[in-house]
Design a protein around this motif. Structure first.
Motif, PDB file in Angstrom:
ATOM      1  N   LEU A 134       0.835  -1.208   0.000  1.00  0.00           N
ATOM      2  CA  LEU A 134       0.000   0.000   0.000  1.00  0.00           C
ATOM      3  C   LEU A 134       0.868   1.255   0.000  1.00  0.00           C
ATOM      4  CD1 LEU A 134      -2.780   1.315   0.139  1.00  0.00           C
ATOM      5  CD2 LEU A 134      -2.669   1.132   2.639  1.00  0.00           C
ATOM      6  N   VAL A 135       1.878   1.290   0.848  1.00  0.00           N
ATOM      7  CA  VAL A 135       2.763   2.457   0.900  1.00  0.00           C
ATOM      8  C   VAL A 135       3.477   2.642  -0.436  1.00  0.00           C
ATOM      9  CG1 VAL A 135       4.850   3.413   1.954  1.00  0.00           C
ATOM     10  CG2 VAL A 135       3.077   2.414   3.399  1.00  0.00           C
ATOM     11  N   GLY A 136       3.982   1.550  -1.010  1.00  0.00           N
ATOM     12  CA  GLY A 136       4.663   1.640  -2.296  1.00  0.00           C
ATOM     13  C   GLY A 136       3.749   2.135  -3.405  1.00  0.00           C
ATOM     14  N   ASN A 137       2.533   1.605  -3.463  1.00  0.00           N
ATOM     15  CA  ASN A 137       1.558   2.055  -4.469  1.00  0.00           C
ATOM     16  C   ASN A 137       1.223   3.535  -4.319  1.00  0.00           C
ATOM     17  OD1 ASN A 137      -0.565  -0.964  -4.730  1.00  0.00           O
ATOM     18  ND2 ASN A 137       1.470  -0.519  -5.520  1.00  0.00           N
ATOM     19  N   LEU A 138       0.954   3.963  -3.082  1.00  0.00           N
ATOM     20  CA  LEU A 138       0.564   5.355  -2.845  1.00  0.00           C
ATOM     21  C   LEU A 138       1.715   6.312  -3.132  1.00  0.00           C
ATOM     22  CD1 LEU A 138      -1.594   5.045   0.402  1.00  0.00           C
ATOM     23  CD2 LEU A 138      -2.361   5.217  -1.978  1.00  0.00           C
ATOM     24  N   LEU A 139       2.920   5.906  -2.782  1.00  0.00           N
ATOM     25  CA  LEU A 139       4.080   6.745  -3.089  1.00  0.00           C
ATOM     26  C   LEU A 139       4.257   6.863  -4.600  1.00  0.00           C
ATOM     27  CD1 LEU A 139       6.534   8.317  -2.097  1.00  0.00           C
ATOM     28  CD2 LEU A 139       7.809   6.167  -2.020  1.00  0.00           C
ATOM     29  N   GLY A 140       4.074   5.756  -5.309  1.00  0.00           N
ATOM     30  CA  GLY A 140       4.233   5.775  -6.766  1.00  0.00           C
ATOM     31  C   GLY A 140       3.236   6.693  -7.451  1.00  0.00           C
ATOM     32  N   VAL A 141       1.946   6.586  -7.095  1.00  0.00           N
ATOM     33  CA  VAL A 141       0.947   7.439  -7.757  1.00  0.00           C
ATOM     34  C   VAL A 141       1.111   8.903  -7.351  1.00  0.00           C
ATOM     35  CG1 VAL A 141      -0.768   5.630  -8.137  1.00  0.00           C
ATOM     36  CG2 VAL A 141      -0.808   6.914  -5.986  1.00  0.00           C
ATOM     37  N   SER A 142       1.606   9.154  -6.141  1.00  0.00           N
ATOM     38  CA  SER A 142       1.829  10.541  -5.710  1.00  0.00           C
ATOM     39  C   SER A 142       2.950  11.179  -6.518  1.00  0.00           C
ATOM     40  CB  SER A 142       2.157  10.582  -4.214  1.00  0.00           C
ATOM     41  OG  SER A 142       1.069  10.103  -3.442  1.00  0.00           O
ATOM     42  N   VAL A 143       4.040  10.438  -6.721  1.00  0.00           N
ATOM     43  CA  VAL A 143       5.142  10.940  -7.547  1.00  0.00           C
ATOM     44  C   VAL A 143       4.660  11.188  -8.971  1.00  0.00           C
ATOM     45  CG1 VAL A 143       7.372  10.325  -8.562  1.00  0.00           C
ATOM     46  CG2 VAL A 143       6.933   9.876  -6.136  1.00  0.00           C
ATOM     47  N   PHE A 144       3.836  10.269  -9.481  1.00  0.00           N
ATOM     48  CA  PHE A 144       3.316  10.412 -10.843  1.00  0.00           C
ATOM     49  C   PHE A 144       2.445  11.660 -10.946  1.00  0.00           C
ATOM     50  CE2 PHE A 144       0.594   9.782 -14.445  1.00  0.00           C
ATOM     51  CZ  PHE A 144       1.349   9.070 -15.364  1.00  0.00           C
ATOM     52  N   ALA A 145       1.554  11.867  -9.970  1.00  0.00           N
ATOM     53  CA  ALA A 145       0.667  13.034 -10.005  1.00  0.00           C
ATOM     54  C   ALA A 145       1.462  14.335  -9.934  1.00  0.00           C
ATOM     55  CB  ALA A 145      -0.331  12.955  -8.853  1.00  0.00           C
ATOM     56  N   PHE A 146       2.512  14.347  -9.103  1.00  0.00           N
ATOM     57  CA  PHE A 146       3.349  15.543  -8.990  1.00  0.00           C
ATOM     58  C   PHE A 146       4.027  15.841 -10.322  1.00  0.00           C
ATOM     59  CE2 PHE A 146       7.299  17.766  -8.042  1.00  0.00           C
ATOM     60  CZ  PHE A 146       6.872  18.761  -7.173  1.00  0.00           C
ATOM     61  N   GLY A 147       4.573  14.816 -10.948  1.00  0.00           N
ATOM     62  CA  GLY A 147       5.218  15.013 -12.240  1.00  0.00           C
ATOM     63  C   GLY A 147       4.239  15.429 -13.316  1.00  0.00           C
ATOM     64  N   LEU A 148       3.035  14.845 -13.286  1.00  0.00           N
ATOM     65  CA  LEU A 148       2.022  15.162 -14.288  1.00  0.00           C
ATOM     66  C   LEU A 148       1.639  16.635 -14.217  1.00  0.00           C
ATOM     67  CD1 LEU A 148       0.266  13.765 -16.460  1.00  0.00           C
ATOM     68  CD2 LEU A 148      -1.485  13.436 -14.696  1.00  0.00           C
ATOM     69  N   LEU A 149       1.603  17.186 -13.013  1.00  0.00           N
ATOM     70  CA  LEU A 149       1.235  18.588 -12.842  1.00  0.00           C
ATOM     71  C   LEU A 149       2.376  19.534 -13.200  1.00  0.00           C
ATOM     72  CD1 LEU A 149      -0.810  20.728 -11.789  1.00  0.00           C
ATOM     73  CD2 LEU A 149       0.231  20.412  -9.525  1.00  0.00           C
ATOM     74  N   HIS A 150       3.579  19.230 -12.740  1.00  0.00           N
ATOM     75  CA  HIS A 150       4.671  20.194 -12.815  1.00  0.00           C
ATOM     76  C   HIS A 150       5.555  20.057 -14.046  1.00  0.00           C
ATOM     77  CE1 HIS A 150       3.933  22.088  -8.954  1.00  0.00           C
ATOM     78  NE2 HIS A 150       3.745  20.883  -8.421  1.00  0.00           N
ATOM     79  N   LEU A 151       5.571  18.916 -14.699  1.00  0.00           N
ATOM     80  CA  LEU A 151       6.388  18.790 -15.902  1.00  0.00           C
ATOM     81  C   LEU A 151       5.738  19.449 -17.117  1.00  0.00           C
ATOM     82  CD1 LEU A 151       7.786  15.152 -15.579  1.00  0.00           C
ATOM     83  CD2 LEU A 151       8.917  17.312 -15.053  1.00  0.00           C
ATOM     84  N   ARG A 152       4.435  19.716 -17.000  1.00  0.00           N
ATOM     85  CA  ARG A 152       3.703  20.476 -18.038  1.00  0.00           C
ATOM     86  C   ARG A 152       3.915  19.892 -19.440  1.00  0.00           C
ATOM     87  NH1 ARG A 152       1.453  24.632 -15.598  1.00  0.00           N
ATOM     88  NH2 ARG A 152       2.379  25.460 -13.676  1.00  0.00           N
ATOM     89  N   GLN A 153       3.597  18.630 -19.580  1.00  0.00           N
ATOM     90  CA  GLN A 153       3.733  17.962 -20.871  1.00  0.00           C
ATOM     91  C   GLN A 153       2.465  18.028 -21.711  1.00  0.00           C
ATOM     92  OE1 GLN A 153       4.846  14.214 -19.061  1.00  0.00           O
ATOM     93  NE2 GLN A 153       6.991  14.463 -19.683  1.00  0.00           N
TER      94      GLN A 153
END
Length: 299
Positions: A134-153
């Motif tokens: 659970l911790v690994g999954n939540l950390l992974g999607v959180s990193v993905f969401a942060f990148g999705l917002l800030h990398l502005r692709q």
């Protein structure tokens, strides 16, 4: 040479063999396939679970990405929701076929060993697996969401689609998060059970089951966390709101649907079938027919 089939039809030995080969596997067989998978997962090392679950979390972010990208292109299209929901299935397809650790799969696979052999050691192993994954999954999607917002692709229209998906999720009340989470956990558990029974339709099973979660608006703790954390990083909601309003009710609902409802009922069915077969076996019948104190003639 024909043999009676017991149904009014005469079948040859070869035809009887065809009947056996084409019969679906018994529930007990499916139970053991899923339980064996759970046993293998419970034996994995901490590092193996952690890396696999982190990879799964990152990959599950693509369900959010694909749905948002499709939604932005289908703005104003009639029944566009039915099309963009197909994007939701992408992360599940990638994670399950790659055999990465997904928490909601483990609400069934890792629970069956505990139900089969209850005990403190089994419970500790289950809680260890659940917590790491659970911790690994939540950390992974959180990193993905942060990148999705800030990398502005993506363009502004797609960015608004990502926000709209998160806002739609957060319109649910905590009780709706829980009740919809029960159904999502139930569907994922059914998917795992069906995958154990199928050799040639795995992709179709994954797509159909996860597509149903998307079009039903049911809440999934991992994909939904990507949506909620995107709002957190965009400063639309607080982290506490994401956890208390979405996270905890959805997590509880997924566990109840996957473990306490589907898992428990499936295990009870198999145990009941096994008890009936044991009671109707020839050995059991002979012991019932022969009183304990009766004299048995000897040769």
């Amino acid at each position: 040479m024909d043999e009676g089939s017991g149904s009014g039809f005469a079948l040859s030995r070869e035809e009887h063999r065809d009947v056996k080969n084409k019969s679906p596997p018994r529930a007990a067989v499916l139970h053991e396939v899923v339980r064996h998978t759970g046993e293998e997962e419970l034996k994995r090392s901490f590092a193996s679970l952690a890396w696999s679950s982190l990879a799964a979390g990152l990959t599950m972010g693509f369900s959010f990405l694909a749905r948002g990208a499709l939604q932005s292109q289908l703005a104003g299209v009639s029944a566009g929701h039915l099309i963009d929901s197909l994007g939701y299935t992408f992360g599940f397809l990638a994670v399950i076929t790659a055999r990465q650790q997904l928490f909601t799969e483990n609400t069934l696979t890792a629970v069956l060993p505990l139900m089969t052999q209850p005990g403190w050691s089994s419970l500790v192993r289950l809680l260890r697996l659940w917590s790491v994954v659970l911790v690994g999954n939540l950390l992974g999607v959180s990193v993905f969401a942060f990148g999705l917002l800030h990398l502005r692709q993506f363009d502004a229209r797609t960015g608004h689609a990502f926000l709209d998906i998160g806002r739609e999720l957060m319109r649910n009340t905590p009780f709706e998060m829980f009740s919809k989470g029960v159904l999502a956990g139930w569907i994922i558990a059914m998917m795992v059970w069906m995958l154990a029974a199928s050799e040639h339709s795995r992709l179709a099973i994954i797509v159909i089951c996860t597509y149903l979660i998307a079009i039903g608006g049911f809440t999934h703790i991992i994909v939904g966390s990507a949506e909620a954390m995107y709002l957190v990083f965009a400063h639309e909601i607080s982290f506490a709101t994401a956890v208390l309003h979405f996270g905890l009710p959805t997590l509880l609902g997924n566990v109840v649907g996957g473990s306490l409802i589907f898992g428990l009922i499936s295990h009870a069915q198999v145990r009941s079938d096994s008890n009936e077969e044991a009671g109707s076996s020839p050995e059991s019948a002979d012991s019932k027919a022969t009183p304990k104190n009766s004299a048995i003639p000897r040769n």
